[in-house]
Scaffold this motif. Sequence first.
Motif, PDB file in Angstrom:
ATOM      1  N   GLU A   1      44.427  18.996  38.566  1.00  0.00           N
ATOM      2  CA  GLU A   1      45.635  18.346  38.091  1.00  0.00           C
ATOM      3  C   GLU A   1      45.463  17.953  36.635  1.00  0.00           C
ATOM      4  O   GLU A   1      44.353  17.786  36.141  1.00  0.00           O
ATOM      5  N   THR A   2      46.607  17.842  35.938  1.00  0.00           N
ATOM      6  CA  THR A   2      46.592  17.444  34.533  1.00  0.00           C
ATOM      7  C   THR A   2      45.918  16.082  34.391  1.00  0.00           C
ATOM      8  O   THR A   2      46.191  15.164  35.171  1.00  0.00           O
ATOM      9  N   PRO A   3      45.024  15.877  33.419  1.00  0.00           N
ATOM     10  CA  PRO A   3      44.639  16.801  32.333  1.00  0.00           C
ATOM     11  C   PRO A   3      43.405  17.643  32.660  1.00  0.00           C
ATOM     12  O   PRO A   3      42.864  18.291  31.779  1.00  0.00           O
ATOM     13  N   LYS A   4      42.973  17.625  33.932  1.00  0.00           N
ATOM     14  CA  LYS A   4      41.748  18.343  34.303  1.00  0.00           C
ATOM     15  C   LYS A   4      42.084  19.604  35.090  1.00  0.00           C
ATOM     16  O   LYS A   4      41.702  19.762  36.246  1.00  0.00           O
ATOM     17  N   ILE A   5      42.818  20.503  34.445  1.00  0.00           N
ATOM     18  CA  ILE A   5      43.148  21.775  35.071  1.00  0.00           C
ATOM     19  C   ILE A   5      42.076  22.796  34.699  1.00  0.00           C
ATOM     20  O   ILE A   5      41.723  22.942  33.535  1.00  0.00           O
ATOM     21  N   SER A   6      41.561  23.497  35.695  1.00  0.00           N
ATOM     22  CA  SER A   6      40.517  24.505  35.468  1.00  0.00           C
ATOM     23  C   SER A   6      40.984  25.863  35.973  1.00  0.00           C
ATOM     24  O   SER A   6      41.850  25.957  36.838  1.00  0.00           O
ATOM     25  N   VAL A   7      40.376  26.904  35.420  1.00  0.00           N
ATOM     26  CA  VAL A   7      40.655  28.280  35.839  1.00  0.00           C
ATOM     27  C   VAL A   7      39.335  28.930  36.206  1.00  0.00           C
ATOM     28  O   VAL A   7      38.396  28.934  35.400  1.00  0.00           O
ATOM     29  N   SER A   8      39.268  29.478  37.430  1.00  0.00           N
ATOM     30  CA  SER A   8      38.048  30.115  37.900  1.00  0.00           C
ATOM     31  C   SER A   8      38.323  31.574  38.237  1.00  0.00           C
ATOM     32  O   SER A   8      39.375  31.898  38.803  1.00  0.00           O
ATOM     33  N   PHE A   9      37.364  32.427  37.885  1.00  0.00           N
ATOM     34  CA  PHE A   9      37.449  33.854  38.194  1.00  0.00           C
ATOM     35  C   PHE A   9      36.343  34.206  39.187  1.00  0.00           C
ATOM     36  O   PHE A   9      35.177  33.836  38.985  1.00  0.00           O
ATOM     37  N   TYR A  10      36.723  34.939  40.243  1.00  0.00           N
ATOM     38  CA  TYR A  10      35.784  35.333  41.292  1.00  0.00           C
ATOM     39  C   TYR A  10      35.775  36.855  41.427  1.00  0.00           C
ATOM     40  O   TYR A  10      36.709  37.543  40.987  1.00  0.00           O
ATOM     41  N   ARG A  11      34.715  37.337  42.105  1.00  0.00           N
ATOM     42  CA  ARG A  11      34.613  38.774  42.375  1.00  0.00           C
ATOM     43  C   ARG A  11      34.140  38.995  43.809  1.00  0.00           C
ATOM     44  O   ARG A  11      33.199  38.330  44.258  1.00  0.00           O
ATOM     45  N   CYS A  12      34.810  39.901  44.511  1.00  0.00           N
ATOM     46  CA  CYS A  12      34.420  40.255  45.872  1.00  0.00           C
ATOM     47  C   CYS A  12      33.379  41.364  45.827  1.00  0.00           C
ATOM     48  O   CYS A  12      33.522  42.332  45.072  1.00  0.00           O
ATOM     49  N   GLN A  13      32.347  41.242  46.673  1.00  0.00           N
ATOM     50  CA  GLN A  13      31.268  42.218  46.722  1.00  0.00           C
ATOM     51  C   GLN A  13      31.096  42.729  48.148  1.00  0.00           C
ATOM     52  O   GLN A  13      31.643  42.169  49.101  1.00  0.00           O
ATOM     53  N   LYS A  14      30.356  43.800  48.280  1.00  0.00           N
ATOM     54  CA  LYS A  14      30.118  44.371  49.602  1.00  0.00           C
ATOM     55  C   LYS A  14      29.327  43.402  50.468  1.00  0.00           C
ATOM     56  O   LYS A  14      28.584  42.567  49.967  1.00  0.00           O
ATOM     57  N   GLY A  15      29.508  43.550  51.781  1.00  0.00           N
ATOM     58  CA  GLY A  15      28.851  42.639  52.704  1.00  0.00           C
ATOM     59  C   GLY A  15      29.660  41.388  52.972  1.00  0.00           C
ATOM     60  O   GLY A  15      29.144  40.419  53.549  1.00  0.00           O
ATOM     61  N   GLY A  16      30.943  41.388  52.523  1.00  0.00           N
ATOM     62  CA  GLY A  16      31.796  40.230  52.785  1.00  0.00           C
ATOM     63  C   GLY A  16      31.459  39.025  51.943  1.00  0.00           C
ATOM     64  O   GLY A  16      31.748  37.885  52.329  1.00  0.00           O
ATOM     65  N   ARG A  17      30.850  39.251  50.763  1.00  0.00           N
ATOM     66  CA  ARG A  17      30.466  38.135  49.894  1.00  0.00           C
ATOM     67  C   ARG A  17      31.414  38.020  48.710  1.00  0.00           C
ATOM     68  O   ARG A  17      31.957  39.012  48.230  1.00  0.00           O
ATOM     69  N   THR A  18      31.593  36.800  48.232  1.00  0.00           N
ATOM     70  CA  THR A  18      32.433  36.513  47.068  1.00  0.00           C
ATOM     71  C   THR A  18      31.644  35.624  46.117  1.00  0.00           C
ATOM     72  O   THR A  18      31.086  34.602  46.536  1.00  0.00           O
ATOM     73  N   THR A  19      31.582  35.998  44.837  1.00  0.00           N
ATOM     74  CA  THR A  19      30.795  35.241  43.868  1.00  0.00           C
ATOM     75  C   THR A  19      31.688  34.717  42.747  1.00  0.00           C
ATOM     76  O   THR A  19      32.666  35.352  42.360  1.00  0.00           O
ATOM     77  N   LEU A  20      31.321  33.562  42.229  1.00  0.00           N
ATOM     78  CA  LEU A  20      32.025  32.958  41.096  1.00  0.00           C
ATOM     79  C   LEU A  20      31.528  33.598  39.803  1.00  0.00           C
ATOM     80  O   LEU A  20      30.323  33.633  39.528  1.00  0.00           O
ATOM     81  N   LEU A  21      32.444  34.111  38.978  1.00  0.00           N
ATOM     82  CA  LEU A  21      32.084  34.709  37.697  1.00  0.00           C
ATOM     83  C   LEU A  21      32.003  33.658  36.597  1.00  0.00           C
ATOM     84  O   LEU A  21      31.009  33.572  35.868  1.00  0.00           O
ATOM     85  N   LYS A  22      33.060  32.851  36.480  1.00  0.00           N
ATOM     86  CA  LYS A  22      33.061  31.834  35.426  1.00  0.00           C
ATOM     87  C   LYS A  22      34.230  30.875  35.638  1.00  0.00           C
ATOM     88  O   LYS A  22      35.264  31.263  36.186  1.00  0.00           O
TER      89      LYS A  22
END
Length: 590
Positions: free
Chosen positions: A364-385
């Motif tokens: 919420e304002t003023p602490k709004i963040s944007v996160s990018f993730y990537r899906c990988q094989k094996g049903g895993r999801t990792t945070l990029l940045k």
Amino acid sequence: MSSIEEDGKTKGYIFIEYESEKEASQAVKIANGYKLDKHHIFIVNPFSSFDSMLNLEEDWNPPEKEPYVDKGNLRSWLLDADCNDQYSVIHGGGEKVDIYLNTPNEPVLVKERDRWTETYVSWSAQGTYFATFHKQGIALWGGEEFNRIGKFSHQGVQMIDFSPCERYIVTFSPLPDSPNDPQSIIIWDVRTGTKKRAFQCGDCSRWPVFKWSHKGDYFARIREEAISIYETPSFGLLKKKSIKVPSISEFAWSPGDNIISYWLPEIKDTPARVTIMGIPGREELRVKNLFSVATCKMYWQNKGDYLCVVVDRYTKSKKALHYNMEIFHLREKQIPVDTLELKEAVNAFAWEPHGDKFAVIHGETPKISVSFYRCQKGGRTTLLKTFEKKQVNNIFWSPRGQFCVLAGLRGMNGALEFYDLNEVTLMNVGEHFTATDVEWDPSGRYVSTSVSWWAQKVDNGYNIWSFQGKLLQRHPVNQFCQMLWRPRPQTLLSEEQVSKIKLEIKKYHKMFDNKDRMSQKKASKELIEKRRRMMREFLDYRGRKKQEFDEQAEQRQDLRKGYEDIQEEVDDFEEESVEFFIREEQAIIE
């Protein structure tokens, strides 16, 4: 009604009498052609048809063949040598509609018409048709000159939706109808203009009411705690019955397969449930139970490889919420599910087209963040940045993937941030103050931002940016309302061919660079010639008016007789120079 024996003769007829002609006509309309099964079909005729049967002519005359009308090349805009895209603009408070060809320097007007539509316009799913709205119904336009292709009479129509295959169009009118003669929602055949089926309105709080499968083979809606799925081209209910799903909240089609997903809320001791089901077999491919659920939102990746379910959960005290994302990996064996916990509410979510990344705006304002993730094989999801302290509330991915625009719209300051997700870096920042809309062109080369007169009455117009965040064009337009890019059909190249082109892109760099330099020189030459032509036209016009002024000198003196105090005409004129901003270019000198 009759039954036909093997010898071709009927067992007889049933005669039914109704109280009024209207009821009899309605019975014919509803029952005639009704399929009991594959081999038994109702045939219902009014009694008046017997007179026409008795008066048949002995000599049969074949019907006259209608002449073929060439509607032109409906995909002519795809033949542009430089692959420039088109877009439509509504301005003048809705009174004027223009269609432009986008070029790197300035748009080229393709077509303009006054009062082309009474409300707004819409492109079909693949850009073949241009739809305009009128009190009597919808008109479709296409071809090089945008001639009228068809019209669909639906009084008071307000909304439309094209099937992904562009074969059908759904129109909605809020005018009241009856169960015996539904007219609120009508599905039409685009090519023939025939009415295929009509439905009652029901709950139209969300549009579209009907959701189409990825190829237009099926369409479905929620009705009376069930999912009703209809098939084309028969427009009958699939397997003649709906899928009973008590208390269903929402469903969605996979964009890549004949698969639907839906979720159910918690009912007493039964947990909430997300189900993925194959169509037409109705087999459950994956089920996920969820507990303490407040609400869910489902997001499909555009190829149907992944499904994300954003879940808002109650804490044990049920006085607060915590959040998580359930990522379904559809292309892996047994469809594994990865769960991501979040500490903050999800404000926006969007998948990368043709890719395995996704973006999330949370906080919420003023602490709004944007996160990018990537899906990988094996049903895993990792945070990029994660990027923190952002003034954005919307995510817009390039149709080709890799590039992303984050924007603060409608209530925010119009901040724009351009990201390259191959390196997960911020390329550029910009601003379009009080912007209301952002839209990528179908090629992924340009982004448009606009301030609509429908949302606010000042600073109306649109800007066009490069995918790297460079402002290319400013277009302030009086009472600008809407700007829409014309969609393109899917490429005819296979995934292997596209991958090969990407690997060999360096071979084309030199050719494209030379072409860009030539186009810039040509554009500069054309701009200079345009200014010279305008100056010549102005000087010619000024010379003609000065000559008229001199020729009318005696006439003016005659009209002024008796007014001695009027000063004689002065032949000299004052000249004023005006400078205006065209564009700004920046170059890095190494």
